[in-house]
Design a protein around this motif. Sequence first.
Motif, PDB file in Angstrom:
ATOM      1  N   THR A 415      11.418  39.977  56.655  1.00 52.41           N
ATOM      2  CA  THR A 415      10.924  39.800  58.011  1.00 52.41           C
ATOM      3  C   THR A 415      10.027  38.581  58.051  1.00 52.41           C
ATOM      4  OG1 THR A 415      10.991  42.182  58.410  1.00 52.41           O
ATOM      5  CG2 THR A 415       9.618  40.869  59.889  1.00 52.41           C
ATOM      6  N   SER A 416      10.218  37.732  59.050  1.00 48.38           N
ATOM      7  CA  SER A 416       9.480  36.475  59.155  1.00 48.38           C
ATOM      8  C   SER A 416       8.556  36.488  60.367  1.00 48.38           C
ATOM      9  CB  SER A 416      10.460  35.295  59.279  1.00 48.38           C
ATOM     10  OG  SER A 416      11.229  35.148  58.108  1.00 48.38           O
ATOM     11  N   ASN A 417       7.550  35.607  60.301  1.00 50.12           N
ATOM     12  CA  ASN A 417       6.656  35.395  61.429  1.00 50.12           C
ATOM     13  C   ASN A 417       6.499  33.884  61.607  1.00 50.12           C
ATOM     14  OD1 ASN A 417       3.900  34.866  62.715  1.00 50.12           O
ATOM     15  ND2 ASN A 417       4.119  37.072  63.033  1.00 50.12           N
ATOM     16  N   SER A 418       7.004  33.351  62.715  1.00 49.46           N
ATOM     17  CA  SER A 418       7.052  31.904  62.889  1.00 49.46           C
ATOM     18  C   SER A 418       5.669  31.297  63.051  1.00 49.46           C
ATOM     19  CB  SER A 418       7.921  31.543  64.097  1.00 49.46           C
ATOM     20  OG  SER A 418       7.344  31.986  65.307  1.00 49.46           O
ATOM     21  N   ARG A 419       4.757  32.001  63.720  1.00 51.08           N
ATOM     22  CA  ARG A 419       3.418  31.443  63.911  1.00 51.08           C
ATOM     23  C   ARG A 419       2.710  31.259  62.577  1.00 51.08           C
ATOM     24  NH1 ARG A 419      -0.354  32.650  68.918  1.00 51.08           N
ATOM     25  NH2 ARG A 419       0.749  30.754  69.545  1.00 51.08           N
ATOM     26  N   ASP A 420       2.948  32.165  61.630  1.00 48.64           N
ATOM     27  CA  ASP A 420       2.318  32.033  60.314  1.00 48.64           C
ATOM     28  C   ASP A 420       2.770  30.778  59.570  1.00 48.64           C
ATOM     29  OD1 ASP A 420       0.873  34.343  60.650  1.00 48.64           O
ATOM     30  OD2 ASP A 420       2.204  35.608  59.452  1.00 48.64           O
ATOM     31  N   SER A 421       3.911  30.218  59.982  1.00 46.07           N
ATOM     32  CA  SER A 421       4.447  29.056  59.274  1.00 46.07           C
ATOM     33  C   SER A 421       3.660  27.787  59.564  1.00 46.07           C
ATOM     34  CB  SER A 421       5.910  28.828  59.672  1.00 46.07           C
ATOM     35  OG  SER A 421       5.998  28.339  61.000  1.00 46.07           O
ATOM     36  N   GLY A 422       2.960  27.747  60.700  1.00 47.18           N
ATOM     37  CA  GLY A 422       2.299  26.516  61.097  1.00 47.18           C
ATOM     38  C   GLY A 422       3.269  25.444  61.534  1.00 47.18           C
ATOM     39  N   ASN A 423       4.550  25.805  61.693  1.00 49.88           N
ATOM     40  CA  ASN A 423       5.569  24.859  62.142  1.00 49.88           C
ATOM     41  C   ASN A 423       5.431  24.698  63.653  1.00 49.88           C
ATOM     42  OD1 ASN A 423       7.755  23.125  61.780  1.00 49.88           O
ATOM     43  ND2 ASN A 423       9.265  24.732  62.130  1.00 49.88           N
TER      44      ASN A 423
END
Length: 473
Positions: A415-423
């Motif tokens: 499971t991924s979280n895009s905000r955590d990527s800092g992208n």
Amino acid sequence: MRRLPSLITALAAAMTLAALVPPAAANAAATPANVDVSQRHLNESEEAVAVNPTNPDNIVIVTNVGHREAGLTAGMFEAASFDGGQTWTTKLIGLGAGDPLGDSCCDPSLSFDQYGNLFMTYLYQVEDTVPIALSTDGGLSFSVMANISKSDLPPKKGAGDSRGLFRFVDQPTITSGAGQVWVVFNAGGPIVATGAPVSGLGRVGTFVPVEVVPGTNNCTYGDVAIGPNGQVMQACNLTESGQGGGKIFVNVDPDGVGPAGFGDRIFVTETHVGGYDFLPAQPDRSVDAEVGLAWDRTGGPHHGRVSMVYTRETKNESDDTDVYVRHSDDGGATWSAQTRVNDDATQNSQFLPKIALDQSTGDLAVVWYDARNDQGSGAPGDTDGLNNDDAQFWGAFSTDGGNTFGPNRQISAGTSNSRDSGNGIDYGDYSGLAFDHGLAHPVWSDNSNSTGNNPDGALHQLDIYTAVLPAAG
């Protein structure tokens, strides 16, 4: 013999337990092996993938990379496999001065044709020009064969949609088939299109003059497909701004590289998704309806059918977005009722879908990002205790021309979280999918680190993941 009753009891208990397993758990058991293709420090996103029909073991992926964070002024990530995705050769391409692909920015799109030509389009970092590159060695090397610019417009332009052309260019898409290659992109307001005949490996003719597609001003984020008789369809989302509203239109060129040109736009459906619809799982970049096309050229029972995928929000600003498919059997003149592809019973988000048709079988595949398992309860599918802001990658197949779809399959193991990527663009504007010889090859951005080899660890920067998903699995 004396152990038989206990065996029967055990089997009965196992059957009862299996009946009680919720659908999400059942799907999780069938999750395919995930591969972190990039294994690269910092972010990659917006994936394009293509499979060589002359050698289905040859798979190529190209994606964006974060330039500033990596100290780059240009470049994209490329991965190529010649063993069906078991191993990958990776490199950065389009790095600027001296690079055969120039100063690449982003937005790659790929397409293999029946001869083994691999076509690629993308955006330059600076120039308001759209390059078309060709590889004849399975993606090991590319050369730019054309640069589509304002100078390629016909000398006499009409009013309205033609004003302000090429003040910017955005999201080019390329496709090939039926002896042609076509590219469409937003050219500063309307969609423009051009194509060329293809007669063999490395044998590509001259691109026809760039055409402004009628009625497409402020219509963007689209796709293009080629029919069995060489006809061409483009689809786009109107409008390119705002969170509400949203309509999908298509235009058809009945003879491709012939003299006819694109006809007037045809309305297909409303989406309630504008050009920038912000979702909890895509909070910085937002999403559009991300319309996609797939045209059946198989000679099978649905030969000539064109299928369309898109995102639709149940109610404006509800964040309850779903993935739908429609089809047309008359070249886009009329369209079927919509079929919902995602089979969850939640009000969470499904977004950034991609559709592909296996031209060897006629089967359809659809993939998307999916927040169904994020109820904010701390269960698998939730990383932070918040509802609907985490995503997995899911898909489904249709064997009847898109009339129905089979049970959804969870593709991503984590499971991924895009905000955590800092992208800054979250998962990007689109995902990737290729489908050939019964095998789907989805490609997505993932920071779950489910494979254990993301150099940034879990829930940090995004890597590029893929899997091999058999349609019959």
